[in-house]
Design a protein around this motif. Structure first.
Motif, short mmCIF file in Angstrom:
data_model
loop_
_atom_site.label_atom_id
_atom_site.label_comp_id
_atom_site.label_asym_id
_atom_site.label_seq_id
_atom_site.Cartn_x
_atom_site.Cartn_y
_atom_site.Cartn_z
N GLY A 1 0.81 -1.21 0.00
CA GLY A 1 0.00 0.00 0.00
C GLY A 1 0.84 1.26 0.00
N ASP A 2 0.16 2.36 0.24
CA ASP A 2 0.79 3.67 0.19
C ASP A 2 1.79 3.85 1.32
N LEU A 3 2.79 4.70 1.06
CA LEU A 3 3.79 5.04 2.06
C LEU A 3 4.26 6.46 1.79
N THR A 4 4.29 7.26 2.82
CA THR A 4 4.80 8.63 2.73
C THR A 4 5.90 8.80 3.76
N VAL A 5 7.01 9.38 3.35
CA VAL A 5 8.12 9.66 4.25
C VAL A 5 8.19 11.17 4.41
N PHE A 6 8.21 11.60 5.66
CA PHE A 6 8.24 13.02 6.00
C PHE A 6 9.49 13.27 6.83
N SER B 1 -4.56 7.81 12.90
CA SER B 1 -3.92 9.02 12.36
C SER B 1 -3.22 8.79 11.02
N GLY B 2 -2.86 7.55 10.72
CA GLY B 2 -2.08 7.27 9.52
C GLY B 2 -0.59 7.32 9.76
N PHE B 3 -0.20 7.68 10.96
CA PHE B 3 1.22 7.72 11.36
C PHE B 3 1.68 6.30 11.63
N LEU B 4 2.77 5.88 10.96
CA LEU B 4 3.26 4.51 11.10
C LEU B 4 4.43 4.40 12.08
N GLY B 5 5.21 5.46 12.22
CA GLY B 5 6.36 5.41 13.12
C GLY B 5 7.37 6.49 12.75
N HIS B 6 8.47 6.49 13.49
CA HIS B 6 9.49 7.52 13.26
C HIS B 6 10.84 7.03 13.75
N ARG B 7 11.86 7.78 13.39
CA ARG B 7 13.18 7.62 13.97
C ARG B 7 13.83 8.98 14.06
N LEU B 8 14.65 9.16 15.08
CA LEU B 8 15.30 10.43 15.35
C LEU B 8 16.78 10.31 15.06
N LEU C 1 16.91 15.71 13.41
CA LEU C 1 16.14 15.35 12.23
C LEU C 1 15.22 14.21 12.63
N VAL C 2 13.94 14.32 12.30
CA VAL C 2 13.00 13.24 12.55
C VAL C 2 12.52 12.71 11.20
N VAL C 3 12.69 11.41 11.01
CA VAL C 3 12.16 10.74 9.83
C VAL C 3 10.84 10.12 10.27
N GLN C 4 9.76 10.53 9.63
CA GLN C 4 8.44 10.01 9.97
C GLN C 4 7.90 9.20 8.80
N TYR C 5 7.21 8.11 9.14
CA TYR C 5 6.57 7.26 8.14
C TYR C 5 5.06 7.38 8.31
N TRP C 6 4.38 7.66 7.20
CA TRP C 6 2.93 7.83 7.17
C TRP C 6 2.33 6.97 6.08
N THR D 1 8.53 16.19 2.11
CA THR D 1 7.56 15.10 2.06
C THR D 1 7.77 14.31 0.78
N TYR D 2 7.81 13.00 0.91
CA TYR D 2 8.02 12.11 -0.23
C TYR D 2 6.92 11.05 -0.26
N GLU D 3 6.29 10.89 -1.42
CA GLU D 3 5.40 9.75 -1.64
C GLU D 3 6.27 8.65 -2.22
N VAL D 4 6.25 7.48 -1.61
CA VAL D 4 7.16 6.39 -1.96
C VAL D 4 6.37 5.27 -2.63
#
Length: 156
Positions: free
Chosen positions: A15-20, A55-62, A70-75, A116-119
């Motif tokens: 499915g869809d994945l967005t990286v912020f 929320s659609g938020f999948l997780g993050h890493r700092l 820098l926070v990498v967020q996965y949506w 923001t990136y649509e992957v």
């Protein structure tokens, strides 16, 4: 200390994945009144998102770099991210309003940025690490057989 997942791991996700990506740069370290509230706002928002599966938020890493955090967020989708950003009942709007108020009072003390990136497809590998990054945000999977090479993992 987090448990190490021995061996080679990747992720699986349909499915869809967005990286912020979002970061801040402290331009005037002697002005913590301007940058510390910005720094402290992000953990509150991440906790808020992590407790809301809808929320659609999948997780993050700092990550910490020479210019700051820098926070990498996965949506799931960019629309989920934008919905959170504009939700007047969520933590982002008050934090954004406060940032702008401080930025007018102490111009240039702290900088923020995002991308923001649509992957369409993503490949990952983690070796002898705790589950993290995209594998933690989606589903970790051992690297076996046909998934041994990066090109094969990217092809699905």
């Amino acid at each position: 200390m987090a448990r190490i997942a021995r061996g080679r791991w990747t992720h699986t996700h349909e499915g869809d994945l967005t990286v912020f990506l979002i970061g801040m740069r402290i331009n005037r370290p002697w002005r913590p009144d301007a940058w510390l509230p910005v720094f402290l706002a992000m953990p509150r928002m991440l906790r808020e998102l992590a407790t809301d599966p809808s929320s659609g938020f999948l997780g993050h890493r700092l990550a910490m770099g020479p210019d700051g955090p820098l926070v990498v967020q996965y949506w799931r989708r960019p629309e989920d991210l934008y919905r959170y950003a504009t939700d007047t009942g969520a933590g982002h709007r008050p934090a954004w309003t406060a940032f702008n108020r401080r930025a007018r009072r102490v111009p240039g003390a702290v900088g923020i940025w995002h991308e923001t990136y649509e992957v369409a497809r993503a490949e990952s590998v983690y070796v002898d690490l705790p589950t993290q990054g995209l594998a933690a945000a989606t589903t970790p999977r051992p690297v076996t057989g046909r998934l041994d090479r990066a090109a094969a993992r990217l092809a699905g």
